[in-house]
Write an enzyme that holds these catalytic residues in place. Sequence first.
Site, PDB file in Angstrom:
ATOM      1  N   GLY A  53     113.852 -37.212 -39.187  1.00  0.00           N
ATOM      2  CA  GLY A  53     113.620 -36.362 -40.035  1.00  0.00           C
ATOM      3  C   GLY A  53     112.697 -36.089 -40.806  1.00  0.00           C
ATOM      4  O   GLY A  53     112.400 -37.970 -41.418  1.00  0.00           O
ATOM      5  N   SER A  54     112.393 -35.206 -42.009  1.00  0.00           N
ATOM      6  CA  SER A  54     111.229 -35.411 -43.271  1.00  0.00           C
ATOM      7  C   SER A  54     112.015 -36.119 -44.282  1.00  0.00           C
ATOM      8  O   SER A  54     113.084 -36.488 -44.318  1.00  0.00           O
ATOM      9  CB  SER A  54     110.548 -34.354 -43.380  1.00  0.00           C
ATOM     10  OG  SER A  54     109.649 -34.020 -42.526  1.00  0.00           O
ATOM     11  N   GLY A  55     111.019 -36.781 -45.114  1.00  0.00           N
ATOM     12  CA  GLY A  55     111.424 -37.320 -46.673  1.00  0.00           C
ATOM     13  C   GLY A  55     111.853 -38.974 -46.797  1.00  0.00           C
ATOM     14  O   GLY A  55     112.053 -39.585 -47.416  1.00  0.00           O
ATOM     15  N   HIS A  56     110.987 -39.427 -45.197  1.00  0.00           N
ATOM     16  CA  HIS A  56     110.939 -40.613 -45.055  1.00  0.00           C
ATOM     17  C   HIS A  56     109.537 -41.245 -45.488  1.00  0.00           C
ATOM     18  O   HIS A  56     109.205 -42.283 -44.695  1.00  0.00           O
ATOM     19  CB  HIS A  56     111.422 -41.660 -43.931  1.00  0.00           C
ATOM     20  CG  HIS A  56     112.623 -40.830 -44.279  1.00  0.00           C
ATOM     21  ND1 HIS A  56     114.018 -41.299 -44.930  1.00  0.00           N
ATOM     22  CD2 HIS A  56     113.482 -40.075 -42.381  1.00  0.00           C
ATOM     23  CE1 HIS A  56     115.084 -40.830 -44.590  1.00  0.00           C
ATOM     24  NE2 HIS A  56     114.992 -40.197 -43.444  1.00  0.00           N
ATOM     25  N   LYS A 104     114.785 -44.081 -34.687  1.00  0.00           N
ATOM     26  CA  LYS A 104     115.861 -44.880 -35.176  1.00  0.00           C
ATOM     27  C   LYS A 104     117.465 -44.486 -34.731  1.00  0.00           C
ATOM     28  O   LYS A 104     117.923 -43.571 -34.437  1.00  0.00           O
ATOM     29  CB  LYS A 104     115.395 -44.146 -36.638  1.00  0.00           C
ATOM     30  CG  LYS A 104     114.865 -44.454 -37.331  1.00  0.00           C
ATOM     31  CD  LYS A 104     114.111 -44.385 -38.343  1.00  0.00           C
ATOM     32  CE  LYS A 104     114.482 -43.236 -38.967  1.00  0.00           C
ATOM     33  NZ  LYS A 104     113.435 -42.167 -38.158  1.00  0.00           N
ATOM     34  N   ASP A 109     119.539 -38.248 -33.854  1.00  0.00           N
ATOM     35  CA  ASP A 109     117.841 -38.815 -33.327  1.00  0.00           C
ATOM     36  C   ASP A 109     118.299 -39.286 -31.749  1.00  0.00           C
ATOM     37  O   ASP A 109     117.231 -38.657 -30.641  1.00  0.00           O
ATOM     38  CB  ASP A 109     117.040 -39.754 -34.439  1.00  0.00           C
ATOM     39  CG  ASP A 109     116.385 -39.214 -35.043  1.00  0.00           C
ATOM     40  OD1 ASP A 109     117.164 -38.118 -35.790  1.00  0.00           O
ATOM     41  OD2 ASP A 109     116.160 -40.072 -35.767  1.00  0.00           O
ATOM     42  N   HIS A 218     119.004 -41.854 -45.774  1.00  0.00           N
ATOM     43  CA  HIS A 218     119.132 -40.839 -46.320  1.00  0.00           C
ATOM     44  C   HIS A 218     119.965 -40.166 -47.468  1.00  0.00           C
ATOM     45  O   HIS A 218     120.990 -39.095 -47.464  1.00  0.00           O
ATOM     46  CB  HIS A 218     120.310 -39.943 -45.017  1.00  0.00           C
ATOM     47  CG  HIS A 218     118.986 -40.100 -43.809  1.00  0.00           C
ATOM     48  ND1 HIS A 218     119.142 -41.019 -42.227  1.00  0.00           N
ATOM     49  CD2 HIS A 218     118.539 -39.504 -42.606  1.00  0.00           C
ATOM     50  CE1 HIS A 218     118.975 -40.673 -41.762  1.00  0.00           C
ATOM     51  NE2 HIS A 218     117.851 -39.717 -41.902  1.00  0.00           N
TER      52      HIS A 218
END
Length: 330
Positions: A53-56, A104, A109, A218
Amino acid sequence: MKKLINNPADVLVESLRGVALAHPELSVDLETHVITRSTPKAEGKVAIVSGGGSGHEPLHGGYVGVGMLDAAVAGEVFTSPTPDRVQAATKAVDRGAGVLHIVKNYTGDVLNFEMAAELASMEGIDVGTVIVDDDVAVQDSLYTAGRRGVGLTVLLEKLVGAAAEEGQDLDAVVALATRINGQGRSMGMALTSCTVPAAGKPTFDLPEDQMEIGIGIHGEPGRHREPLAPASEIARQLVEPILADLDAAGPAIVMLNGMGGSPLIELYLMYGEVAALLEQAGVQIARNLVGDYITSLDMAGCSLTVLKADDELLRMWDAPVNTPGLRWGA
């Protein structure tokens, strides 16, 4: 919510468009959300693919380049990329020697990368997998069965990237990745929640005089909440759980990572505190990183990763890297 965005639904694609403009050394597919090197590595070398997921950011797209990843697959914010997109990345970067998936440990995932590996194998691509599960904070969380994959992912991508770049075969690269995963642990904390653009409000409420110990990446709550404490006490609460779980005496690679919303002056202060505690415990910091390397959007806070090292890992750590998110070497 105050963010530098247009429509929350378009954040990922518009961000990827900016990545493409800023970094011509990368190729960005706006349809599949896959970032690859503009110039692939040589034929006959193992390729490395990761994502999530994006945001990291800068994880994972910021680590595509010489010495690290061949491709990164970006899901929507905090959402796993779909199997077909992971397969597309795998097929795009295969150089005939197989592909390692770095995953991860989050349920979506793991399932989606597993399905992508099966699809790739049907096309004759040999895929190895390592599932990163370094977080000592909790055994199970909202997103996982077993420990979460967090900061060690950055160090692992650097080290196996170096191994693949120097020509090690897929079995050797998988074995190295597995060994690194077994020798590294992480622990994080938060001073604030993060705000997912689509939600428009903090994921959880954290009063000004409280902090969350053991958070994930998250925005999920951690082990427990307690009154805000000085940096020296916060450092202790990061170091002690790691050393209780890992015999890290001797040389180590250490990362003091920002979660996205804490200034560098605070991160260096925290590094000074954790370094003193680690050295008192017999951990010799041979290499280090301090900064924002695996974030949780705008969360204030930090995480600590300790990887027990040896001469081989230190040699690979010193290998040249040229990626947007991590640069050193000649």
